[in-house]
Motif scaffolding. Structure first.
Motif, PDB file in Angstrom:
ATOM      1  N   ARG A 189      21.396  28.021  37.862  1.00 44.41           N
ATOM      2  CA  ARG A 189      22.768  28.091  37.085  1.00 44.41           C
ATOM      3  C   ARG A 189      23.555  26.793  37.175  1.00 44.41           C
ATOM      4  NH1 ARG A 189      24.806  32.966  40.698  1.00 44.41           N
ATOM      5  NH2 ARG A 189      22.580  33.349  40.788  1.00 44.41           N
TER       6      ARG A 189
ATOM      7  N   THR B 191      17.204  35.030  37.995  1.00 45.71           N
ATOM      8  CA  THR B 191      17.414  35.893  39.289  1.00 45.71           C
ATOM      9  C   THR B 191      16.339  37.017  39.594  1.00 45.71           C
ATOM     10  OG1 THR B 191      18.603  37.422  37.749  1.00 45.71           O
ATOM     11  CG2 THR B 191      19.868  35.595  38.566  1.00 45.71           C
TER      12      THR B 191
ATOM     13  N   SER C  53      17.271  39.623  40.919  1.00 45.92           N
ATOM     14  CA  SER C  53      18.040  40.669  40.456  1.00 45.92           C
ATOM     15  C   SER C  53      17.609  41.279  38.825  1.00 45.92           C
ATOM     16  CB  SER C  53      19.702  40.123  40.284  1.00 45.92           C
ATOM     17  OG  SER C  53      20.381  41.342  39.901  1.00 45.92           O
TER      18      SER C  53
ATOM     19  N   MET D 226       6.790  29.918  43.381  1.00 45.35           N
ATOM     20  CA  MET D 226       8.164  29.151  42.844  1.00 45.35           C
ATOM     21  C   MET D 226       7.755  27.846  42.183  1.00 45.35           C
ATOM     22  SD  MET D 226      10.618  30.631  42.616  1.00 45.35           S
ATOM     23  CE  MET D 226      10.424  32.393  42.665  1.00 45.35           C
TER      24      MET D 226
HETATM   25  N1  BES Z   1      14.169  30.918  40.943  1.00 43.60           N
HETATM   26  C1  BES Z   1      14.927  31.772  41.532  1.00 43.60           C
HETATM   27  C2  BES Z   1      14.713  33.588  40.909  1.00 43.60           C
HETATM   28  C3  BES Z   1      13.253  33.925  40.699  1.00 43.60           C
HETATM   29  C4  BES Z   1      13.061  35.143  41.495  1.00 43.60           C
HETATM   30  C5  BES Z   1      12.677  33.611  39.770  1.00 43.60           C
HETATM   31  C6  BES Z   1      11.815  35.772  41.295  1.00 43.60           C
HETATM   32  C7  BES Z   1      11.237  34.248  39.592  1.00 43.60           C
HETATM   33  C8  BES Z   1      11.021  35.387  40.692  1.00 43.60           C
HETATM   34  C9  BES Z   1      16.288  31.636  41.776  1.00 43.60           C
HETATM   35  O1  BES Z   1      16.622  30.271  41.624  1.00 43.60           O
HETATM   36  C10 BES Z   1      17.023  32.479  42.638  1.00 43.60           C
HETATM   37  O2  BES Z   1      16.468  32.046  43.747  1.00 43.60           O
HETATM   38  N2  BES Z   1      17.868  33.223  42.644  1.00 43.60           N
HETATM   39  C11 BES Z   1      18.389  33.936  43.675  1.00 43.60           C
HETATM   40  C12 BES Z   1      19.749  33.817  43.391  1.00 43.60           C
HETATM   41  C13 BES Z   1      20.659  34.631  44.516  1.00 43.60           C
HETATM   42  C14 BES Z   1      20.638  33.559  45.519  1.00 43.60           C
HETATM   43  C15 BES Z   1      22.130  34.622  44.015  1.00 43.60           C
HETATM   44  C16 BES Z   1      17.832  35.413  43.586  1.00 43.60           C
HETATM   45  O3  BES Z   1      17.589  35.908  42.527  1.00 43.60           O
HETATM   46  O4  BES Z   1      17.689  35.889  44.798  1.00 43.60           O
END
Ligand code: BES
Ligand code: MN
Ligand code: ZN
Length: 496
Positions: free
Chosen positions: A351, A376, A378, A285
């Protein structure tokens, strides 16, 4: 790195390495025939024996090639000529660079492949070669006593007979500048969160801005508070590292030309906050500021290339941490544009950071916006690790981005923005909440951002998959990738 563009028989250039590309199928290109003859028909024999097929990414080293002036010969596969694009060139020439950059101070001579000009101009080919060779001699080992990769002492580009050297020289220059921008992004992403945090990122942006004559405005905590960026500040409050927002301005066009804004997510470390990530998800991260790094990389390339366009770059820099002052589940934040947000997952922080930076940029009277964010997981589930997700409120603007990405050879796939995704963001206590269900999470996040872009044409690029890779391949080092630098510079370069 020194470079020159010349027209000379391949067999007579002296260098530590001569690199030539071969395409799949059919006989040897005219360009390679004299070289093949000089080394006694070795290439033809290697083709006949199946050792050289021309398959994309294939490499074969001829360690000792008497008959040519270069010390060694590297033959690389370019794949099917009909399918050749900047993506395949990138793969082929990065593979080549990774092969030949292991020893210091190597001199490289590289044949610009004489492919069908209706497919791709010679300039586009030369530009991509220069970018890939620049990217391929830097590795992720920022902290290694011997990083094991070395910049070339010089690169000689050999143009096919009868082509204009001048134009190729320009293309090579552009290619190197792009490569440097990609490497800047990679370096910022590869450095640890102990090194790159909001203040140091902002400092670095300030230095680069000064070097390149960009206007730079660094908003510190007091200014951020004054701007009432309550959403961004909510994320930042759990960290000992204060947040920063950096605004860069480049005016290469006239006052009447449109202004394009690039906005980047700069979460210098995403622990998840109180909705703490498990170790396996947290360990990479430090990469969560790749969007911000990309904005800085693109701004630096645009300034170096003196493109005749107007660009604003804006990045929101915070650390998402756990402490006694962390924002909590159920908290309600008031964003800069007055929207109140119920926080139901502190790991959906990107976001929240972007919301305030987007609304700030909207007030700067820009004509169109693109945000870049590792937003995400996702999106990675939907599109895999190599494809960027795109979301928009303006199809015409999005089509321009998609077209630039296909010219630049980087994959983007558009995902839906149906209203049903926004419905999931309804909150009982505030205007909206920061998470919906798991299903369609990338689109839900995009609908959240849309609430902060007013009516400005906007494209959101989710680079969570392609901006960072844990596993090296023969074509790509591990770590930050610098994805989307090529695409955005392509987009900002006016077409003749
Ligand atoms: N920084 C992450 C997203 C991410 C995931 C980046 C894998 C690179 C690789 C983001 O801040 C996050 O944690 N998103 C969550 C959102 C959820 C809690 C709605 C996610 O994708 O799980
Ligand atoms: Mn998160
Ligand atoms: Zn994040």
């Amino acid at each position: 790195m020194e470079s020159r563009v010349i027209m000379e028989p391949l067999a007579s250039v002296s260098a530590d390495w001569l690199i030539v590309g071969v395409t799949e199928g059919a006989g040897l290109k005219k360009q390679l025939v004299p070289l093949d003859e000089a080394i006694g028909g070795q290439i033809t024999r290697l083709r006949e024996s199946g050792d050289v097929t021309g398959k994309l990414g294939e490499t074969l080293i001829v360690p000792d090639a008497p008959g040519i002036a270069a010390t060694r010969l590297l033959i690389i596969g370019l794949g099917d000529e009909a399918k050749l694009d900047r993506c395949s060139l990138r793969k082929a020439f990065t593979t080549a660079a990774l092969q030949v950059s292991r020893q210091p101070k190597r001199t490289i001579a590289c044949a610009i492949p004489d492919i069908d000009r209706d497919l791709l101009s010679l300039e586009a080919v030369a530009q991509e070669m220069a970018t890939s060779l620049t990217v391929g001699c830097v590795g992720p080992g920022v902290y290694q006593s011997d990083p094991g990769r070395h910049e070339f002492a010089s690169v000689t580009y050999l143009v096919p007979d009868g082509s204009a050297t001048k134009k190729i020289e320009t293309a090579v220059g552009v290619g190197h500048t792009l490569g440097d921008a990609v490497n800047l992004v990679r370096e910022l992403v590869n450095r640890t969160a102990a090194d790159v945090y909001p203040e140091t990122f902002a400092q670095r942006a300030g230095q680069i801005a000064q070097e390149l004559g960009l206007q730079c405005d660094i908003l510190d905590e007091a200014r951020i508070k004054q701007e009432r960026m309550g959403s961004l500040m909510g994320v930042a409050q759990g960290s000992d590292r204060p947040p920063r927002v950096v605004i860069l301005r480049y005016q290469g066009g006239t006052a009447r030309d449109p202004v394009t804004a690039l906005i980047g997510k700069g979460v210098t470390f995403d622990s998840g906050g109180l909705s703490l990530k498990p170790t396996d998800s947290m360990k990479t991260m430090k990469c969560d500021m790749a969007g911000a790094a990309t904005v800085l990389g693109v701004m630096s390339a645009v300034a170096r290339l003196k493109l005749p366009v107007n660009v604003v770059g804006a990045v929101g820099l915070v650390e998402n941490m756990v402490s006694g002052s962390s924002y909590k589940l159920g908290d309600v934040l008031t964003a800069r544009n007055g929207t109140t947000i119920e926080v139901l997952n502190t790991d959906a922080e990107g976001r929240l950071v972007l919301a305030d930076v987007l609304s700030y940029v909207v007030d700067q009277k820009v004509d169109r916006m693109i945000d870049l964010a590792t937003l995400t997981g996702s999106c990675v589930i939907a599109l895999g690790e190599n494809i960027t997700g795109a979301f928009t409120n303006d199809q015409t603007w999005c089509d321009q981005v998609l077209s630039a990405s296909s010219s630049a050879g980087e994959r983007i796939w558009q995902l839906p923005m149906d209203e049903e995704f926004a419905e999931q963001l309804k909150s009982d206590v505030a205007d909206i909440k920061n998470v919906g269900t798991r299903w369609g999470g990338a689109s839900i996040a995009a609908k959240f951002l849309e609430k902060f872009v007013a009516s400005v044409p906007w494209v959101h690029l989710d680079i969570a998959g392609p901006s960072f890779t844990e596993k090296a391949t023969p074509q790509q080092e591990s770590g930050g990738t610098g994805v989307m630098v090529r695409t955005l510079v392509e987009l900002l370069t006016p077409k003749e």
